[in-house]
Design a protein around this motif. Structure first.
Motif: not given
Length: 363
Positions: A182-190, A205-220
Protein backbone atom coordinates in the motif's frame (compact mmCIF):
# COMPACT_ATOMS: atom_id res chain seq x y z
CA UNK A 1 12.62 -11.82 33.11
CA UNK A 2 11.65 -14.18 30.26
CA UNK A 3 10.69 -12.61 26.94
CA UNK A 4 6.95 -12.43 26.31
CA UNK A 5 5.75 -14.79 23.62
CA UNK A 6 3.82 -13.72 20.53
CA UNK A 7 0.28 -15.03 21.01
CA UNK A 8 -1.44 -16.27 17.84
CA UNK A 9 -5.02 -17.09 16.82
CA UNK A 10 -5.29 -19.45 13.82
CA UNK A 11 -8.46 -19.23 11.70
CA UNK A 12 -8.83 -21.99 9.09
CA UNK A 13 -11.74 -24.25 8.19
CA UNK A 14 -9.53 -27.35 7.86
CA UNK A 15 -8.94 -29.21 11.13
CA UNK A 16 -5.77 -30.81 9.78
CA UNK A 17 -4.36 -27.44 8.68
CA UNK A 18 -5.12 -25.93 12.08
CA UNK A 19 -3.28 -28.79 13.75
CA UNK A 20 -0.26 -28.55 11.46
CA UNK A 21 -0.04 -24.76 11.72
CA UNK A 22 -0.24 -25.06 15.50
CA UNK A 23 2.67 -27.51 15.45
CA UNK A 24 4.73 -25.31 13.14
CA UNK A 25 4.27 -22.16 15.22
CA UNK A 26 4.62 -23.87 18.59
CA UNK A 27 8.07 -25.15 17.62
CA UNK A 28 9.31 -21.56 17.94
CA UNK A 29 9.98 -20.72 21.61
CA UNK A 30 8.90 -17.11 21.00
CA UNK A 31 5.42 -18.04 19.71
CA UNK A 32 2.36 -19.37 21.53
CA UNK A 33 -0.82 -20.49 19.76
CA UNK A 34 -3.47 -19.21 22.15
CA UNK A 35 -6.40 -20.70 20.19
CA UNK A 36 -7.71 -21.93 16.84
CA UNK A 37 -11.05 -21.30 15.13
CA UNK A 38 -12.81 -23.10 12.29
CA UNK A 39 -14.37 -19.96 10.79
CA UNK A 40 -14.64 -16.19 11.37
CA UNK A 41 -17.73 -16.54 13.56
CA UNK A 42 -15.90 -18.82 15.99
CA UNK A 43 -12.92 -16.47 15.86
CA UNK A 44 -15.13 -13.45 16.63
CA UNK A 45 -16.51 -15.19 19.71
CA UNK A 46 -12.96 -15.87 20.89
CA UNK A 47 -11.95 -12.24 20.33
CA UNK A 48 -14.71 -11.08 22.66
CA UNK A 49 -12.81 -12.60 25.58
CA UNK A 50 -9.15 -12.50 24.60
CA UNK A 51 -7.05 -10.66 22.01
CA UNK A 52 -4.08 -12.27 20.27
CA UNK A 53 -0.98 -10.41 19.11
CA UNK A 54 -1.34 -11.84 15.57
CA UNK A 55 -4.08 -13.62 13.60
CA UNK A 56 -3.18 -16.19 10.93
CA UNK A 57 -6.14 -16.22 8.56
CA UNK A 58 -7.25 -18.30 5.58
CA UNK A 59 -9.24 -16.67 2.76
CA UNK A 60 -11.52 -19.43 1.47
CA UNK A 61 -13.87 -20.42 4.28
CA UNK A 62 -17.61 -21.19 4.61
CA UNK A 63 -20.16 -18.72 6.01
CA UNK A 64 -17.73 -15.75 5.79
CA UNK A 65 -14.59 -15.41 3.68
CA UNK A 66 -11.35 -14.27 5.22
CA UNK A 67 -11.16 -10.89 3.47
CA UNK A 68 -14.58 -9.87 4.75
CA UNK A 69 -13.54 -10.88 8.26
CA UNK A 70 -10.26 -8.98 7.85
CA UNK A 71 -12.15 -5.79 6.94
CA UNK A 72 -14.32 -6.16 10.03
CA UNK A 73 -11.25 -6.66 12.26
CA UNK A 74 -9.45 -3.62 10.87
CA UNK A 75 -12.53 -1.41 11.14
CA UNK A 76 -13.46 -2.40 14.68
CA UNK A 77 -10.38 -3.67 16.54
CA UNK A 78 -7.16 -3.60 14.46
CA UNK A 79 -4.90 -6.61 15.03
CA UNK A 80 -1.93 -7.64 12.84
CA UNK A 81 -3.20 -10.26 10.37
CA UNK A 82 -1.21 -12.66 8.20
CA UNK A 83 -3.02 -14.28 5.30
CA UNK A 84 -2.06 -17.96 4.94
CA UNK A 85 -3.92 -19.11 1.86
CA UNK A 86 -3.62 -21.66 -0.92
CA UNK A 87 -4.51 -19.00 -3.50
CA UNK A 88 -1.66 -18.52 -5.95
CA UNK A 89 -1.36 -16.50 -9.15
CA UNK A 90 -4.98 -17.07 -10.13
CA UNK A 91 -6.15 -15.59 -6.84
CA UNK A 92 -3.65 -12.78 -6.61
CA UNK A 93 -6.32 -10.09 -6.99
CA UNK A 94 -7.85 -11.38 -3.77
CA UNK A 95 -4.43 -11.33 -2.14
CA UNK A 96 -3.94 -7.66 -2.97
CA UNK A 97 -7.48 -7.00 -1.84
CA UNK A 98 -6.33 -8.46 1.49
CA UNK A 99 -3.38 -6.06 1.60
CA UNK A 100 -5.76 -3.16 0.94
CA UNK A 101 -8.00 -4.39 3.75
CA UNK A 102 -5.07 -4.31 6.18
CA UNK A 103 -3.16 -7.61 6.08
CA UNK A 104 0.49 -7.05 7.01
CA UNK A 105 1.86 -10.10 5.21
CA UNK A 106 0.96 -13.10 3.04
CA UNK A 107 2.38 -16.61 3.34
CA UNK A 108 1.29 -18.82 0.44
CA UNK A 109 -0.09 -22.15 1.62
CA UNK A 110 0.37 -25.21 -0.60
CA UNK A 111 -2.82 -26.30 -2.36
CA UNK A 112 -2.25 -29.84 -1.06
CA UNK A 113 -2.95 -29.73 2.67
CA UNK A 114 -0.38 -32.32 3.69
CA UNK A 115 1.96 -32.04 6.63
CA UNK A 116 5.04 -32.13 4.38
CA UNK A 117 3.73 -29.41 2.09
CA UNK A 118 2.87 -27.11 4.97
CA UNK A 119 6.17 -27.76 6.74
CA UNK A 120 7.94 -26.40 3.67
CA UNK A 121 6.57 -22.93 4.48
CA UNK A 122 7.23 -23.25 8.23
CA UNK A 123 10.25 -20.95 8.52
CA UNK A 124 8.59 -18.25 6.43
CA UNK A 125 5.43 -18.41 8.55
CA UNK A 126 7.24 -18.20 11.89
CA UNK A 127 9.25 -15.19 10.77
CA UNK A 128 6.12 -13.51 9.39
CA UNK A 129 4.32 -13.96 12.70
CA UNK A 130 7.14 -12.40 14.71
CA UNK A 131 7.42 -9.55 12.23
CA UNK A 132 3.67 -8.92 12.27
CA UNK A 133 3.66 -8.71 16.07
CA UNK A 134 5.75 -5.53 15.76
CA UNK A 135 3.60 -3.95 13.06
CA UNK A 136 1.69 -0.72 13.61
CA UNK A 137 -1.84 -1.38 12.42
CA UNK A 138 -4.53 1.26 12.26
CA UNK A 139 -8.28 1.23 11.55
CA UNK A 140 -8.94 0.99 7.80
CA UNK A 141 -11.56 2.67 5.72
CA UNK A 142 -12.68 0.81 2.62
CA UNK A 143 -10.36 1.80 -0.18
CA UNK A 144 12.38 -19.99 12.32
CA UNK A 145 14.96 -21.79 11.38
CA UNK A 146 17.48 -19.00 10.96
CA UNK A 147 19.35 -18.92 7.69
CA UNK A 148 22.95 -17.81 7.42
CA UNK A 149 22.82 -14.08 6.83
CA UNK A 150 24.72 -13.16 3.68
CA UNK A 151 25.70 -9.70 2.46
CA UNK A 152 25.59 -8.33 -1.07
CA UNK A 153 29.14 -9.73 -1.54
CA UNK A 154 27.38 -13.00 -2.43
CA UNK A 155 26.03 -11.38 -5.60
CA UNK A 156 28.57 -8.70 -6.61
CA UNK A 157 31.81 -7.20 -5.23
CA UNK A 158 31.77 -3.96 -3.21
CA UNK A 159 31.59 -0.73 -5.24
CA UNK A 160 34.85 1.09 -5.93
CA UNK A 161 35.18 4.86 -5.64
CA UNK A 162 35.51 6.48 -9.06
CA UNK A 163 34.46 3.36 -11.00
CA UNK A 164 31.10 4.71 -12.20
CA UNK A 165 31.06 6.58 -15.50
CA UNK A 166 29.30 9.92 -16.10
CA UNK A 167 25.72 9.95 -17.33
CA UNK A 168 22.95 12.50 -17.54
CA UNK A 169 20.27 10.04 -16.49
CA UNK A 170 18.82 10.08 -13.00
CA UNK A 171 17.73 6.87 -11.29
CA UNK A 172 15.68 6.07 -8.16
CA UNK A 173 16.06 2.83 -6.19
CA UNK A 174 13.54 1.83 -3.51
CA UNK A 175 13.73 -0.95 -0.91
CA UNK A 176 10.55 -1.90 0.99
CA UNK A 177 9.01 -4.86 2.81
CA UNK A 178 6.15 -5.30 5.31
CA UNK A 179 3.48 -2.68 4.63
CA UNK A 180 5.02 -1.88 1.28
CA UNK A 181 2.22 -2.89 -1.06
CA UNK A 182 0.00 0.00 0.00
CA UNK A 183 2.90 2.38 0.69
CA UNK A 184 4.24 1.93 -2.85
CA UNK A 185 0.78 2.64 -4.27
CA UNK A 186 0.72 5.93 -2.34
CA UNK A 187 4.11 6.91 -3.77
CA UNK A 188 3.78 5.77 -7.37
CA UNK A 189 0.25 6.98 -8.06
CA UNK A 190 1.36 10.54 -7.18
CA UNK A 191 4.26 10.57 -9.66
CA UNK A 192 3.98 12.27 -13.08
CA UNK A 193 5.09 10.62 -16.31
CA UNK A 194 8.25 12.76 -16.45
CA UNK A 195 9.67 11.14 -13.31
CA UNK A 196 13.02 9.32 -13.47
CA UNK A 197 13.23 5.56 -13.92
CA UNK A 198 12.55 3.71 -10.65
CA UNK A 199 13.79 0.26 -9.57
CA UNK A 200 11.93 -1.33 -6.66
CA UNK A 201 12.71 -4.28 -4.41
CA UNK A 202 9.53 -5.29 -2.56
CA UNK A 203 9.93 -8.42 -0.45
CA UNK A 204 7.23 -10.66 -1.92
CA UNK A 205 6.91 -14.38 -2.71
CA UNK A 206 7.58 -15.74 -6.18
CA UNK A 207 4.50 -15.63 -8.38
CA UNK A 208 2.99 -12.46 -6.93
CA UNK A 209 5.21 -9.68 -8.26
CA UNK A 210 3.81 -9.74 -11.81
CA UNK A 211 0.24 -9.37 -10.52
CA UNK A 212 1.40 -6.70 -8.06
CA UNK A 213 3.00 -4.72 -10.88
CA UNK A 214 -0.17 -4.97 -12.98
CA UNK A 215 -2.24 -3.69 -10.08
CA UNK A 216 0.05 -0.69 -9.60
CA UNK A 217 0.16 -0.01 -13.32
CA UNK A 218 -3.64 0.18 -13.48
CA UNK A 219 -3.68 2.80 -10.70
CA UNK A 220 -0.76 5.00 -11.79
CA UNK A 221 0.03 7.54 -14.50
CA UNK A 222 3.50 6.05 -14.90
CA UNK A 223 4.16 2.59 -16.31
CA UNK A 224 4.74 -0.10 -13.69
CA UNK A 225 5.91 -3.59 -14.67
CA UNK A 226 7.77 -6.62 -13.41
CA UNK A 227 11.43 -6.20 -14.36
CA UNK A 228 12.97 -8.32 -17.12
CA UNK A 229 16.61 -9.23 -17.55
CA UNK A 230 18.44 -6.90 -19.94
CA UNK A 231 15.68 -4.36 -20.49
CA UNK A 232 16.62 -0.65 -20.54
CA UNK A 233 15.51 1.64 -17.73
CA UNK A 234 13.15 4.27 -19.13
CA UNK A 235 11.98 7.55 -17.56
CA UNK A 236 8.40 7.44 -16.39
CA UNK A 237 8.63 3.71 -15.62
CA UNK A 238 8.90 1.75 -12.38
CA UNK A 239 10.29 -1.80 -12.37
CA UNK A 240 9.39 -4.36 -9.66
CA UNK A 241 12.01 -7.02 -8.91
CA UNK A 242 10.66 -10.52 -9.65
CA UNK A 243 9.99 -12.62 -6.57
CA UNK A 244 12.83 -14.99 -5.58
CA UNK A 245 15.39 -13.31 -7.90
CA UNK A 246 17.81 -10.44 -7.36
CA UNK A 247 17.55 -7.24 -9.40
CA UNK A 248 20.62 -5.11 -10.18
CA UNK A 249 21.17 -1.88 -12.01
CA UNK A 250 23.75 -2.20 -14.76
CA UNK A 251 25.09 -0.06 -17.56
CA UNK A 252 24.89 -0.49 -21.30
CA UNK A 253 27.09 2.22 -22.75
CA UNK A 254 25.87 5.39 -21.06
CA UNK A 255 22.40 3.99 -20.50
CA UNK A 256 21.03 2.07 -17.56
CA UNK A 257 19.60 -1.41 -17.90
CA UNK A 258 18.39 -4.15 -15.56
CA UNK A 259 20.03 -7.45 -14.66
CA UNK A 260 17.95 -10.23 -13.06
CA UNK A 261 20.08 -12.83 -11.31
CA UNK A 262 19.74 -15.98 -9.27
CA UNK A 263 21.81 -16.40 -6.14
CA UNK A 264 21.50 -16.97 -2.41
CA UNK A 265 19.33 -14.77 -0.21
CA UNK A 266 21.12 -11.58 0.91
CA UNK A 267 20.21 -10.15 4.31
CA UNK A 268 17.85 -13.18 4.33
CA UNK A 269 15.94 -11.88 1.30
CA UNK A 270 15.78 -12.56 -2.42
CA UNK A 271 15.29 -10.08 -3.98
CA UNK A 272 17.42 -7.96 -1.67
CA UNK A 273 17.50 -4.18 -1.37
CA UNK A 274 21.19 -4.42 -0.40
CA UNK A 275 21.97 -5.95 -3.79
CA UNK A 276 20.00 -3.32 -5.72
CA UNK A 277 21.51 -0.45 -3.72
CA UNK A 278 25.06 -1.75 -4.15
CA UNK A 279 24.63 -1.93 -7.91
CA UNK A 280 23.24 1.62 -7.92
CA UNK A 281 26.22 2.83 -5.90
CA UNK A 282 28.57 1.28 -8.44
CA UNK A 283 26.90 2.26 -11.69
CA UNK A 284 24.92 5.44 -10.90
CA UNK A 285 26.76 7.03 -7.98
CA UNK A 286 25.85 10.72 -7.67
CA UNK A 287 23.02 10.36 -10.18
CA UNK A 288 21.03 8.02 -7.92
CA UNK A 289 18.47 8.51 -5.16
CA UNK A 290 18.09 5.63 -2.69
CA UNK A 291 14.91 5.32 -0.62
CA UNK A 292 14.28 2.88 2.22
CA UNK A 293 10.67 2.36 3.30
CA UNK A 294 8.54 0.39 5.73
CA UNK A 295 9.72 -3.14 6.52
CA UNK A 296 11.06 -5.57 9.10
CA UNK A 297 14.78 -6.32 9.46
CA UNK A 298 17.86 -4.55 8.12
CA UNK A 299 17.90 -5.33 4.40
CA UNK A 300 19.03 -2.23 2.52
CA UNK A 301 20.90 -0.50 5.36
CA UNK A 302 24.39 -1.44 4.16
CA UNK A 303 23.65 -0.93 0.50
CA UNK A 304 22.11 2.48 1.14
CA UNK A 305 25.25 3.48 3.05
CA UNK A 306 27.34 2.44 0.05
CA UNK A 307 25.17 4.62 -2.15
CA UNK A 308 25.63 7.61 0.15
CA UNK A 309 29.40 7.13 0.33
CA UNK A 310 29.57 7.24 -3.47
CA UNK A 311 27.59 10.48 -3.66
CA UNK A 312 24.00 9.34 -4.02
CA UNK A 313 21.13 11.10 -2.29
CA UNK A 314 19.34 8.97 0.32
CA UNK A 315 16.17 9.20 2.36
CA UNK A 316 14.03 7.05 4.64
CA UNK A 317 10.35 6.85 5.49
CA UNK A 318 9.61 8.17 8.97
CA UNK A 319 8.46 6.02 11.89
CA UNK A 320 5.00 7.52 12.15
CA UNK A 321 3.99 6.54 8.61
CA UNK A 322 5.66 3.08 8.60
CA UNK A 323 3.78 -0.13 9.29
CA UNK A 324 7.11 -1.51 10.58
CA UNK A 325 10.01 0.90 11.24
CA UNK A 326 12.69 -1.80 11.09
CA UNK A 327 14.41 -1.22 7.75
CA UNK A 328 14.41 2.61 7.91
CA UNK A 329 15.55 2.51 11.54
CA UNK A 330 18.52 0.29 10.70
CA UNK A 331 19.50 2.45 7.73
CA UNK A 332 19.40 5.56 9.91
CA UNK A 333 21.50 3.81 12.59
CA UNK A 334 24.11 2.90 9.94
CA UNK A 335 24.43 6.56 8.95
CA UNK A 336 23.02 5.81 5.50
CA UNK A 337 20.18 8.35 5.50
CA UNK A 338 20.40 12.04 4.62
CA UNK A 339 16.77 12.87 5.16
CA UNK A 340 13.75 11.33 6.89
CA UNK A 341 10.34 12.07 5.35
CA UNK A 342 6.76 10.93 5.75
CA UNK A 343 5.15 8.55 3.28
CA UNK A 344 3.11 11.40 1.82
CA UNK A 345 6.27 13.40 1.02
CA UNK A 346 8.26 10.71 -0.81
CA UNK A 347 6.86 11.31 -4.29
CA UNK A 348 7.44 15.04 -3.87
CA UNK A 349 11.03 14.45 -2.77
CA UNK A 350 11.65 12.29 -5.83
CA UNK A 351 10.53 15.05 -8.16
CA UNK A 352 12.35 17.84 -6.28
CA UNK A 353 15.58 15.84 -6.44
CA UNK A 354 15.04 14.98 -10.10
CA UNK A 355 14.25 18.55 -11.14
CA UNK A 356 17.10 20.08 -9.16
CA UNK A 357 19.64 17.97 -11.02
CA UNK A 358 21.87 17.93 -7.94
CA UNK A 359 23.35 14.87 -6.19
CA UNK A 360 21.78 15.70 -2.82
CA UNK A 361 18.21 16.26 -1.69
CA UNK A 362 16.91 19.80 -1.39
CA UNK A 363 16.22 20.93 2.12
Amino acid sequence: MPRQKVRVLIVDDSASVRQILTTILSEDPDIEVMATASDPFAAARRLQNELPDVIVLDIEMPRMDGITFLRKIMAQRPIPVIICSSLTEEGSDQMFEAFEAGAVDIVPKPRVDTRQALLECSSRLREAVKSAARARVRPRQQRRIIEKKLTADAIMPPPIQGRSRPTTERIVCIGVSTGGTEALLDVLEALPTNCPGILIVQHMPQGFTAAFARRLNAACQITVKEAEDGEPVQPGCAYIAPGARHMLLQRTGLRYSIAIKDGPPVSRHRPSADVLFRSAAQYAGRNALGIIMTGMGDDGARGLLEMRRLGAATCAQDEESCVVFGMPKEAIAHGAVEKVVSLGQISREIMLWHQAGQPTLTE
